[in-house]
Design a protein around this motif. Structure first.
Motif, PDB file in Angstrom:
ATOM      1  N   TYR A 191     -16.564   7.582  -6.261  1.00 59.38           N
ATOM      2  CA  TYR A 191     -16.170   8.247  -7.606  1.00 59.38           C
ATOM      3  C   TYR A 191     -14.996   7.862  -8.075  1.00 59.38           C
ATOM      4  O   TYR A 191     -14.233   8.220  -7.105  1.00 59.38           O
ATOM      5  N   GLY A 192     -14.744   7.198  -8.976  1.00 57.53           N
ATOM      6  CA  GLY A 192     -13.389   7.183  -9.684  1.00 57.53           C
ATOM      7  C   GLY A 192     -13.167   7.324 -11.040  1.00 57.53           C
ATOM      8  O   GLY A 192     -14.073   7.394 -11.510  1.00 57.53           O
ATOM      9  N   TYR A 210     -10.694   7.949  -6.137  1.00 61.77           N
ATOM     10  CA  TYR A 210      -9.827   6.798  -6.609  1.00 61.77           C
ATOM     11  C   TYR A 210      -9.661   6.780  -8.149  1.00 61.77           C
ATOM     12  O   TYR A 210     -10.352   7.288  -8.800  1.00 61.77           O
ATOM     13  N   PHE A 211      -8.594   6.068  -8.522  1.00 61.62           N
ATOM     14  CA  PHE A 211      -8.612   5.898 -10.022  1.00 61.62           C
ATOM     15  C   PHE A 211      -8.128   4.307 -10.297  1.00 61.62           C
ATOM     16  O   PHE A 211      -7.506   3.813  -9.449  1.00 61.62           O
ATOM     17  N   VAL A 212      -8.406   3.909 -11.545  1.00 62.77           N
ATOM     18  CA  VAL A 212      -8.210   2.632 -12.087  1.00 62.77           C
ATOM     19  C   VAL A 212      -7.321   2.859 -13.227  1.00 62.77           C
ATOM     20  O   VAL A 212      -7.814   3.178 -14.398  1.00 62.77           O
ATOM     21  N   GLN A 213      -6.275   2.563 -13.233  1.00 58.66           N
ATOM     22  CA  GLN A 213      -5.135   2.676 -14.575  1.00 58.66           C
ATOM     23  C   GLN A 213      -4.986   1.200 -15.081  1.00 58.66           C
ATOM     24  O   GLN A 213      -4.748   0.339 -14.253  1.00 58.66           O
ATOM     25  N   GLN A 225      -4.517  11.416  -1.075  1.00 58.14           N
ATOM     26  CA  GLN A 225      -5.684  10.895  -0.399  1.00 58.14           C
ATOM     27  C   GLN A 225      -6.548  10.030  -1.564  1.00 58.14           C
ATOM     28  O   GLN A 225      -7.421   9.413  -1.513  1.00 58.14           O
ATOM     29  N   LEU A 226      -5.848  10.212  -2.899  1.00 59.61           N
ATOM     30  CA  LEU A 226      -6.473   9.374  -3.929  1.00 59.61           C
ATOM     31  C   LEU A 226      -5.946   7.793  -3.787  1.00 59.61           C
ATOM     32  O   LEU A 226      -4.742   7.614  -3.611  1.00 59.61           O
ATOM     33  N   HIS A 227      -6.842   6.962  -3.838  1.00 59.80           N
ATOM     34  CA  HIS A 227      -6.763   5.579  -3.664  1.00 59.80           C
ATOM     35  C   HIS A 227      -6.145   5.005  -5.137  1.00 59.80           C
ATOM     36  O   HIS A 227      -6.819   5.434  -6.173  1.00 59.80           O
ATOM     37  N   ARG A 228      -5.241   3.877  -5.372  1.00 56.09           N
ATOM     38  CA  ARG A 228      -4.626   3.906  -6.596  1.00 56.09           C
ATOM     39  C   ARG A 228      -5.166   2.280  -6.807  1.00 56.09           C
ATOM     40  O   ARG A 228      -5.000   1.337  -5.940  1.00 56.09           O
ATOM     41  N   ALA A 229      -5.550   1.914  -8.191  1.00 61.38           N
ATOM     42  CA  ALA A 229      -6.167   0.541  -8.356  1.00 61.38           C
ATOM     43  C   ALA A 229      -5.452   0.538  -9.702  1.00 61.38           C
ATOM     44  O   ALA A 229      -4.933   1.398 -10.559  1.00 61.38           O
ATOM     45  N   THR A 230      -5.671  -0.817 -10.240  1.00 56.71           N
ATOM     46  CA  THR A 230      -5.090  -1.053 -11.426  1.00 56.71           C
ATOM     47  C   THR A 230      -6.170  -2.028 -12.201  1.00 56.71           C
ATOM     48  O   THR A 230      -6.544  -2.842 -11.526  1.00 56.71           O
ATOM     49  N   ALA A 286       2.811  -5.440  -5.135  1.00 57.01           N
ATOM     50  CA  ALA A 286       3.778  -5.295  -4.566  1.00 57.01           C
ATOM     51  C   ALA A 286       3.812  -3.609  -4.730  1.00 57.01           C
ATOM     52  O   ALA A 286       4.607  -2.883  -3.868  1.00 57.01           O
ATOM     53  N   MET A 287       3.436  -3.044  -5.636  1.00 61.80           N
ATOM     54  CA  MET A 287       3.498  -1.660  -6.276  1.00 61.80           C
ATOM     55  C   MET A 287       2.549  -1.025  -5.061  1.00 61.80           C
ATOM     56  O   MET A 287       2.539   0.596  -5.478  1.00 61.80           O
ATOM     57  N   GLY A 288       1.519  -1.486  -4.577  1.00 64.03           N
ATOM     58  CA  GLY A 288       0.615  -1.057  -3.655  1.00 64.03           C
ATOM     59  C   GLY A 288      -0.841  -0.504  -4.021  1.00 64.03           C
ATOM     60  O   GLY A 288      -1.543   0.008  -3.820  1.00 64.03           O
ATOM     61  N   MET A 289      -1.042  -1.493  -5.220  1.00 64.06           N
ATOM     62  CA  MET A 289      -2.490  -1.164  -5.805  1.00 64.06           C
ATOM     63  C   MET A 289      -3.639  -1.589  -4.692  1.00 64.06           C
ATOM     64  O   MET A 289      -3.250  -2.574  -3.934  1.00 64.06           O
ATOM     65  N   GLU A 290      -4.498  -0.944  -4.516  1.00 59.24           N
ATOM     66  CA  GLU A 290      -6.026  -1.095  -3.801  1.00 59.24           C
ATOM     67  C   GLU A 290      -6.857  -1.870  -4.178  1.00 59.24           C
ATOM     68  O   GLU A 290      -7.714  -2.385  -3.403  1.00 59.24           O
TER      69      GLU A 290
END
Length: 559
Positions: free
Chosen positions: A187-188, A250-253, A298-303, A341-345
């Motif tokens: 769930y994101g 997780y979230f996707v911005q 704990q939140l995974h970060r995505a773009t 480089a910002m660490g998006m997963e």
């Protein structure tokens, strides 16, 4: 599109025919998608008979992967598909263990099967490490050994020893697949927020045209909205706290949409269309990532990132909608390396581009992404359904009444339905230009989140059930998930009459207990009996029925 699906057929009955679905029409994936013509072509059909007797396991396939489990030093995962082709259920007391034997690999952590009924299938993961003197990337034979009380079988396959670095080739990128954390996250939150949030209007193209004309006039161009993109009211901490309260993992911005305005910092020689070079003069994406790392780690970060703007996506430069004058090309923004480089997963692409994860990145991605849609059957390949809380738009849309937003009940049942079919649920929210997420979205996310977190064990880090994906009848909508330790029966609607009959052949054996998962009745033991036809008949007290919000509650059957 090409899909693979696997279905269980009851081996106690004689197969006389297969009825295929009527797929002569459908709709495209936009919120107001028009009807389209589609066809179903079957390229192959194979069957795997259950021909064994007593306890009999058969290894269907094994492979080394480029995956590793979180928290390890990239300890390689070997995936093995095992079928029960016998007539008896494999139980925990069979002590079934799955290991790898190879001159090039040592089993670091074996896999286990605690329960597998006849006709059922299990995917087992074994962690392995290279033997002494074996270099990464070397290729050789490996043998899967399945052993236990009454169980002994093996399977030899060609393996690649250790995880190897990716190369800029189709073959190398194609070997990339979804990470274990993503498979378990389920769930994101999908965040569409940018300059397009300023007008924030769009339930129909003609309405949008008339609204913009009446509100801003003929001389107004899109870039005039940039000065009014003024985030100030909410803040990234409030965002990530809300996502955590919602139960998301997780979230996707959206980092750059088709308007080619980036909300992160880019070199001036790449583009000036960025939130650092122009108003609001802030690296908004970095602020969000930093807040997640500090307050909700704990939140995974995505773009999300689209490589192209409207000038290429629609076949030419954008035009002024009132004068039809061609607007200048604003420049291709190549920001993927910066985002990495910002660490998006996850790199969630759109309209083609280099591949990192999602299926829109120009090469086959790690998972499929149906938009404002979902699959009705289990997909062996991982998938992610994208639905907006606003049924008309992912972004902020002032034209949508509050009553139309997805409520907590729909959020919960959508998540359960998608997860039971091997999918993830990416739920779209559209903040206002001042950074505020509107109150109806906040309320509904938190209300759903309370239920999701209270029933988390039946959702997160589970797998789908190979035999039956769902059971539907009048007044009954059941979904199924499972872990190594438990099997979950989930009712999407409130059972009526104080009872629930499960006709699907759930892996129940004598001595099991059925308990309520989550809610006010969590842990309550549910009386049940096995009917003569094999159905599981559950007696649900008023207390149990009252304890499950949003229609029903998960039930766990376990030793």
């Amino acid at each position: 599109m090409v899909y693979q699906t696997i279905n269980w057929i009851d081996s106690t009955k004689e197969l006389v025919s297969l009825t295929l679905p009527n797929v002569t029409a459908g709709s495209n994936s936009s919120p107001r998608g028009a009807a389209i013509k589609i066809r179903l072509h079957i390229f192959s059909l194979s069957t795997l008979p259950t021909i064994g007797s007593a306890t009999d396991l058969e290894i269907q396939f094994a492979r080394t992967t480029q995956l590793w489990l979180p928290g390890t030093n990239k300890t390689q995962i070997v995936e093995v598909i095992i079928n029960n082709v016998g007539s008896e259920c494999v139980l925990a007391n069979n002590s079934v263990k799955v290991e790898i034997s190879s001159p090039g690999l040592d089993t670091f952590s074996p896999g286990y099967i605690n329960r597998l009924q006849p006709g059922d299938q299990a995917k087992v993961q074994i962690r392995v490490a290279n033997a002494d003197g074996v270099l990464p990337g070397m290729i050789g034979n490996a043998t899967v050994i399945v052993s236990g009380i009454g169980v002994n079988t093996s399977y030899t396959f060609n393996s690649t020893f250790e995880i190897i670095p990716y190369e800029a080739t189709y073959e190398s990128i194609y070997s990339h697949e979804t990470s274990p954390w993503y498979n378990g996250a389920k769930y994101g939150i999908f965040i569409h927020w940018g300059v397009y949030s300023v007008p924030g209007w769009g339930n129909a193209p003609t309405e949008t045209y008339q609204y913009n004309l009446a509100t801003y006039g003929r001389d107004h161009i899109y870039d005039d909205f940039i000065a009014d993109f003024t985030p100030s009211a909410f803040g990234p901490k409030e965002w990530v706290d809300l996502f955590a309260d919602a139960g998301a993992k997780y979230f996707v911005q959206v980092s750059k949409h088709h308007d080619e305005f980036a909300i992160f910092d880019l070199s001036p020689n790449v583009t000036q269309r960025a939130s650092v070079a122009q108003p609001p003069h802030r690296n908004l994406l970095q602020e969000l990532f930093d807040a997640a790392a500090q307050y909700q780690p704990q939140l995974h970060r995505a773009t999300y990132f689209t490589p192209y703007g409207f000038e290429l996506w629609l076949g030419g430069n954008a035009t002024n909608p009132y004068s039809n004058a061609t607007l200048p090309y604003t420049g291709f923004v190549d920001g993927m390396e910066t985002l990495a480089a910002m660490g998006m997963e996850i790199m969630w692409c759109d309209i083609g581009g280099p591949n990192l994860t999602a299926d829109r990145c120009g090469l086959p991605g790690d998972f499929d992404t149906p938009e404002f849609a979902r699959y009705d059957a289990v997909q062996v390949r991982k998938w992610e359904s994208k639905l907006g809380m606003d049924p008309f738009s992912y972004g902020y849309n002032r034209a949508t009444p509050e009553s139309s937003y997805m409520n907590a009940s729909i959020i919960v049942t959508s998540l359960l339905n998608i997860v039971s079919k091997n999918g993830n649920f990416l739920l779209g929210v559209g903040p206002q230009p001042n950074e505020t997420i509107i109150s109806v979205e906040q309320h509904n996310l938190r209300e759903a989140g309370a239920w999701i977190q209270g029933h988390a064990e039946a959702i997160f880090n589970t797998t789908y059930w190979f035999i039956t994906l769902e059971e539907n009848a009048a007044g009954k909508e059941l979904r199924f998930t499972q872990t190594l330790e438990a099997f979950y029966v989930i009712s999407l609607v409130k059972p009526e009459g104080g009872s629930l009959t499960v006709n699907s052949p759930v892996p129940w054996v004598a001595g099991d207990r059925v308990t309520v998962v989550g809610g006010n009745s969590s842990g309550v033991v549910v009386p049940f009996r096995k009917a003569g036809n094999g159905s599981l008949m559950l007696s649900l007290s008023d207390e149990v029925l009252a304890g499950g919000d949003f229609g029903g509650c998960p039930l766990s059957t376990a030793p």
